[in-house]
Design a protein around this motif. Sequence first.
Motif, PDB file in Angstrom:
ATOM      1  N   ASN A 132       2.760  -7.361   4.059  1.00 25.99           N
ATOM      2  CA  ASN A 132       3.564  -6.165   3.802  1.00 25.99           C
ATOM      3  C   ASN A 132       4.873  -6.197   4.588  1.00 25.99           C
ATOM      4  O   ASN A 132       5.911  -5.727   4.128  1.00 25.99           O
ATOM      5  CB  ASN A 132       2.768  -4.901   4.146  1.00 25.99           C
TER       6      ASN A 132
ATOM      7  N   GLU B  35       0.850  -1.183   0.000  1.00 19.19           N
ATOM      8  CA  GLU B  35       0.000   0.000   0.000  1.00 19.19           C
ATOM      9  C   GLU B  35       0.891   1.240   0.000  1.00 19.19           C
ATOM     10  O   GLU B  35       2.090   1.167   0.260  1.00 19.19           O
ATOM     11  CB  GLU B  35      -0.900  -0.016   1.241  1.00 19.19           C
ATOM     12  N   ASN B  36       0.289   2.400  -0.285  1.00 19.72           N
ATOM     13  CA  ASN B  36       1.085   3.613  -0.490  1.00 19.72           C
ATOM     14  C   ASN B  36       1.897   3.984   0.745  1.00 19.72           C
ATOM     15  O   ASN B  36       3.073   4.333   0.638  1.00 19.72           O
ATOM     16  CB  ASN B  36       0.177   4.786  -0.882  1.00 19.72           C
ATOM     17  N   THR B  37       1.302   3.874   1.927  1.00 20.22           N
ATOM     18  CA  THR B  37       2.026   4.215   3.163  1.00 20.22           C
ATOM     19  C   THR B  37       3.212   3.279   3.358  1.00 20.22           C
ATOM     20  O   THR B  37       4.318   3.718   3.703  1.00 20.22           O
ATOM     21  CB  THR B  37       1.085   4.125   4.373  1.00 20.22           C
ATOM     22  N   GLU B  38       2.978   1.982   3.114  1.00 20.36           N
ATOM     23  CA  GLU B  38       4.045   1.005   3.277  1.00 20.36           C
ATOM     24  C   GLU B  38       5.144   1.197   2.232  1.00 20.36           C
ATOM     25  O   GLU B  38       6.310   0.931   2.486  1.00 20.36           O
ATOM     26  CB  GLU B  38       3.477  -0.417   3.207  1.00 20.36           C
ATOM     27  N   ARG B  39       4.767   1.670   1.052  1.00 16.03           N
ATOM     28  CA  ARG B  39       5.773   1.966   0.006  1.00 16.03           C
ATOM     29  C   ARG B  39       6.751   3.030   0.517  1.00 16.03           C
ATOM     30  O   ARG B  39       7.960   2.906   0.363  1.00 16.03           O
ATOM     31  CB  ARG B  39       5.098   2.458  -1.277  1.00 16.03           C
ATOM     32  N   LYS B  40       6.186   4.052   1.115  1.00 14.18           N
ATOM     33  CA  LYS B  40       7.029   5.135   1.644  1.00 14.18           C
ATOM     34  C   LYS B  40       7.925   4.628   2.769  1.00 14.18           C
ATOM     35  O   LYS B  40       9.098   5.003   2.858  1.00 14.18           O
ATOM     36  CB  LYS B  40       6.156   6.283   2.134  1.00 14.18           C
ATOM     37  N   ILE B  41       7.363   3.772   3.619  1.00 11.99           N
ATOM     38  CA  ILE B  41       8.154   3.230   4.730  1.00 11.99           C
ATOM     39  C   ILE B  41       9.315   2.397   4.191  1.00 11.99           C
ATOM     40  O   ILE B  41      10.450   2.501   4.670  1.00 11.99           O
ATOM     41  CB  ILE B  41       7.267   2.391   5.673  1.00 11.99           C
TER      42      ILE B  41
ATOM     43  N   ASN C 272      12.025   4.634   2.885  1.00 14.70           N
ATOM     44  CA  ASN C 272      12.712   5.254   4.020  1.00 14.70           C
ATOM     45  C   ASN C 272      13.665   4.276   4.705  1.00 14.70           C
ATOM     46  O   ASN C 272      14.760   4.648   5.126  1.00 14.70           O
ATOM     47  CB  ASN C 272      11.697   5.789   5.033  1.00 14.70           C
TER      48      ASN C 272
ATOM     49  N   ASN D 121       3.597   0.237  12.937  1.00 12.27           N
ATOM     50  CA  ASN D 121       2.264   0.653  12.490  1.00 12.27           C
ATOM     51  C   ASN D 121       1.748  -0.176  11.317  1.00 12.27           C
ATOM     52  O   ASN D 121       0.649   0.070  10.825  1.00 12.27           O
ATOM     53  CB  ASN D 121       2.290   2.135  12.084  1.00 12.27           C
ATOM     54  N   ILE D 122       2.530  -1.136  10.851  1.00 13.43           N
ATOM     55  CA  ILE D 122       2.123  -1.955   9.699  1.00 13.43           C
ATOM     56  C   ILE D 122       1.294  -3.129  10.195  1.00 13.43           C
ATOM     57  O   ILE D 122       1.776  -3.978  10.950  1.00 13.43           O
ATOM     58  CB  ILE D 122       3.361  -2.461   8.925  1.00 13.43           C
TER      59      ILE D 122
ATOM     60  N   TYR E 206       8.292   3.176  12.973  1.00  8.79           N
ATOM     61  CA  TYR E 206       7.140   3.258  12.077  1.00  8.79           C
ATOM     62  C   TYR E 206       6.702   1.866  11.606  1.00  8.79           C
ATOM     63  O   TYR E 206       5.557   1.674  11.213  1.00  8.79           O
ATOM     64  CB  TYR E 206       7.463   4.129  10.862  1.00  8.79           C
TER      65      TYR E 206
END
Length: 575
Positions: A138, A81-87, A90, A132-133, A129
């Motif tokens: 993921n 998902e988009n949030t996990e992509r960013k994580i 990072n 939070n997954i 972070y």
Amino acid sequence: MGKKFSSDMIQVFGNSISEKMDNVADAIREEGEKQSKKFEEVNEKFSAQGQINNMIINSVSELEQKVFYGLEPCQNIQNLENTERKILVNILFYLANKEPANDIQKKYIRSVTNSLGIGSGQADFDLSYIDNIDSNNNRKIMLQSVMEYLFLKDSDFSFLQDDNFIEIKNFFNLRDDFICTTQKNILSMATAIGNEGIAEKNEIIEDEPFDEEIEKNYTSSNEIETGVYREAEEVVNDVPGVVKLGTPPEMYGAFEENTEITEMIIPEGIRKIAPRTFLGCSNLSKVILPKSLKIIGEMAFEGCESLKSIEIPYGVKVIEASAFKNCKNLYEINISQGIKTISNSCFENCEKLSQVNIPDSVISIEEYAFYGCKYLEQIKIPETVEEIGNHAFSCCSSLRNINLPATLKIIESNVFYGCESIEMIQIPSTVKTIGESAFYGCSYLKDINFGNGLLEIGEHAFGLCSSLKSIVLPESLKLIKDFAFDHEDFKDIEFLGNIPPKISNYVFSPLANISITVPSDYYQRYINEYAEKDDNPFQHYSSWRLPKSKIHKEKSADIKIEPEKKKGLFGKIFG
């Protein structure tokens, strides 16, 4: 009575049995030889087939070998998902910051960021972070990517025992059997197609290599006789303006210096626009490029002075040198994602160019790339860019805002020479050297923030930056070369370092009256280095003599100067 056997009868019977046994043994031996021969034949066939397999494997590319072996990652990063992509991005930048990445690891990070469509990550990312997954899948995808990245450092799994990895692994809270499965997958892929394949598995695989032979139709909206095209082989269907081009080198410059063409529609199927194809087509004002295009050749559109805008298709991977040089009315261009290098002189002297989109796939902006783009007001350089060449933005006189990515290590010579409208510049802490004349003639430059990492400022680096009145030099600085701050309105310098940097006698203008601030605890060290030497960089300029300069501490009330000191050179400076 029973039958009696004589000794002769027994002998005959024994001989008969022995003969039969010999016959059976011979039959067994013969069958064994046949089976052995068959086994050898099968072995030979297997061996021959193995050689054929090896020949097949050796004849295909690395990426084709990936398909041949059917190798795929355990988990697909596209499922994130988009949030996990960013994580994930990072995390990779966090790892690269903890220990410098090698070239193939950098390639891996670029391939992941490009594949996910996410820009650069943060090196100071907080691993918490990961907590939070919610999706276990993921978590698997991200831990797999971490393992792939770490494997690319030493091509082994020694990192599995590393305390840092164990700490990271614990954040993901995954069972060890997944680690084993992923480990086998990574090793299989590395064995089959090499370490680079691990990085490339996230990139788009070309359907075929770039094809040098191009025999497709170029279609012009003008009715132009065939004779005006250079090296055109024939008229297609007797339609004026439609030609079939030859193959290189005959096709080079096919429409060169044709001043009658005003529009050009290049049909689907064309993969490369050859060098010099539209060179000097001064009235060409509109071009539509096909989605099939992969390469725009050297000087392909150079001197197309009427061309105002152009859309580079997504599939284009290479724009060669001087491709749009001297397109003086080109005001807008969209560079497609996937291009890695903006080649030398690519947009040189595109005077009206005011908007440029540089995608985050670009890692290099070569020399003279945007030289003389005098209407270019701002440009965003993505954090993927590692190199900006000499004169890349020289004489962009309207350029006001410029960001320098934290991936730069050197600001090359003359990069922003004559960019007179720049008012402020932030030098990343990764930059070690500012090259010769890098900001020469930036007359509106008022503020520079030097990152603490800078070691050297080159000759004329900030020469004639007449609005620059003061600077704060970082503690990391070791050397300032001749004429680096050569203008007479220069007023204030503050040194942050414990050790005074080496300064040439000719760094500052002989007409400048400079006030110098030094760390209070190292005040005397600066006095000894500069003020009490005959080659004082703040006072003696060969035959020139500066007005008296002032050297003061941060707490001037604490200064105690012995009277006899004032009689020597020290006194000349303070008196």
